[in-house]
Design a protein around this motif. Sequence first.
Motif, PDB file in Angstrom:
ATOM      1  N   CYS A   1      56.059   8.433  43.082  1.00 42.98           N
ATOM      2  CA  CYS A   1      55.093   8.492  41.960  1.00 42.98           C
ATOM      3  C   CYS A   1      55.216   9.282  40.954  1.00 42.98           C
ATOM      4  O   CYS A   1      55.448   9.295  39.844  1.00 42.98           O
ATOM      5  N   LYS A   2      55.722  10.607  41.387  1.00 38.26           N
ATOM      6  CA  LYS A   2      55.803  11.793  40.561  1.00 38.26           C
ATOM      7  C   LYS A   2      57.379  11.638  39.715  1.00 38.26           C
ATOM      8  O   LYS A   2      57.137  11.972  38.408  1.00 38.26           O
ATOM      9  N   ILE A   3      58.190  10.705  40.162  1.00 37.91           N
ATOM     10  CA  ILE A   3      59.517  10.562  39.393  1.00 37.91           C
ATOM     11  C   ILE A   3      59.049   9.663  38.468  1.00 37.91           C
ATOM     12  O   ILE A   3      59.428   9.734  37.311  1.00 37.91           O
ATOM     13  N   PHE A   4      58.247   8.558  38.713  1.00 35.76           N
ATOM     14  CA  PHE A   4      58.071   7.536  37.697  1.00 35.76           C
ATOM     15  C   PHE A   4      57.138   8.142  36.421  1.00 35.76           C
ATOM     16  O   PHE A   4      57.331   7.858  35.486  1.00 35.76           O
ATOM     17  N   ALA A   5      56.275   9.074  37.085  1.00 33.23           N
ATOM     18  CA  ALA A   5      55.155   9.637  36.031  1.00 33.23           C
ATOM     19  C   ALA A   5      56.206  10.597  35.078  1.00 33.23           C
ATOM     20  O   ALA A   5      56.078  10.588  33.909  1.00 33.23           O
TER      21      ALA A   5
ATOM     22  N   LYS B   1      49.546  16.045  36.979  1.00 35.01           N
ATOM     23  CA  LYS B   1      50.153  17.387  36.884  1.00 35.01           C
ATOM     24  C   LYS B   1      51.648  17.147  36.291  1.00 35.01           C
ATOM     25  O   LYS B   1      52.064  17.777  35.295  1.00 35.01           O
ATOM     26  N   GLU B   2      52.432  16.015  36.694  1.00 37.58           N
ATOM     27  CA  GLU B   2      53.709  15.934  36.261  1.00 37.58           C
ATOM     28  C   GLU B   2      53.319  15.290  34.794  1.00 37.58           C
ATOM     29  O   GLU B   2      54.581  15.445  34.026  1.00 37.58           O
ATOM     30  N   ASN B   3      52.673  14.592  34.530  1.00 38.41           N
ATOM     31  CA  ASN B   3      52.649  13.791  33.262  1.00 38.41           C
ATOM     32  C   ASN B   3      51.149  13.484  33.084  1.00 38.41           C
ATOM     33  O   ASN B   3      50.785  12.348  33.349  1.00 38.41           O
ATOM     34  N   SER B   4      50.362  14.397  31.866  1.00 36.82           N
ATOM     35  CA  SER B   4      48.882  14.027  31.843  1.00 36.82           C
ATOM     36  C   SER B   4      48.820  13.050  30.831  1.00 36.82           C
ATOM     37  O   SER B   4      47.607  12.275  30.827  1.00 36.82           O
ATOM     38  N   LYS B   5      49.857  12.304  30.211  1.00 39.46           N
ATOM     39  CA  LYS B   5      49.738  11.378  29.225  1.00 39.46           C
ATOM     40  C   LYS B   5      49.511   9.914  29.641  1.00 39.46           C
ATOM     41  O   LYS B   5      49.239   9.160  29.375  1.00 39.46           O
TER      42      LYS B   5
END
Length: 258
Positions: free
Chosen positions: A19-23, A48-52
């Motif tokens: 999930c973090k990588i995809f984000a 936190k990895e990508n808020s957008k």
Amino acid sequence: MNKTALITGASSGIGLELCKIFARNNYNLVMVSQNIERLEKAKSIVLKENSKIKVINIVKNLSEPLSSEEIFNYTEKNSIQIDILVNNAGIQVYGNFHEVNVDDSLNMMYLNMFSLTKLTSLYVKGMVERGYGKILNLGSTGSFQPCPLNSVYCASKAFVLYFSEGIKEELKGTGVTVTTLCPGATKTSFAKRANIENIKLFRGKLLNASDVAEKGYRALMNNKSIVVTGIYNKIMTEAVRFIPRNVVTKLGMNMMKK
């Protein structure tokens, strides 16, 4: 417009790392897990990895027969197009087959095989119609050989590997690809939940879940059929093809003993 990935078993371990990588790569996410508290915590980590990006949590126990349809119906009702499906959810039942609860084994079979097959069936049709889609299924180094004390688990993961290889060939030319990620012993909470922390297999150097997820993601994006993580694991999965079957099972028993 961002593409969307649906990931099962998303609240911890390899699933959360994926999930973090995809984000980080600007994918919207549908995160599926049965534990609402862990899932909400995982969502905050991912954002936190990508808020957008958009992140939707679906709380479902995939060992329940109607769960796959309920997930699919939710995404359809809310016009969420799934471009990438990651069937990561899985459990393990450890011990002599004649001593463990057979219902636990059947429950594992449903989660590891049947729900994976059902979700794939539900989402692959739309992918084919649109001419694009990617499917990542979680196998195991246990997909390549029988293993005592882990007999039903490895059999279920062999199904995942063979099923994935078969439909990958069927889907050639459709724009839809299928990749099987086959990790060995990995540093996650999986071993603790399965009560196998003290077996020999988990006493050596373990792979990090983040490294396994990264290799799986790269293989998926490069349309690879199978990826086995770790040099030792790659050697062993190749070697079992040339070792007598009775020796393979003896080696497996030795590795799975506490």
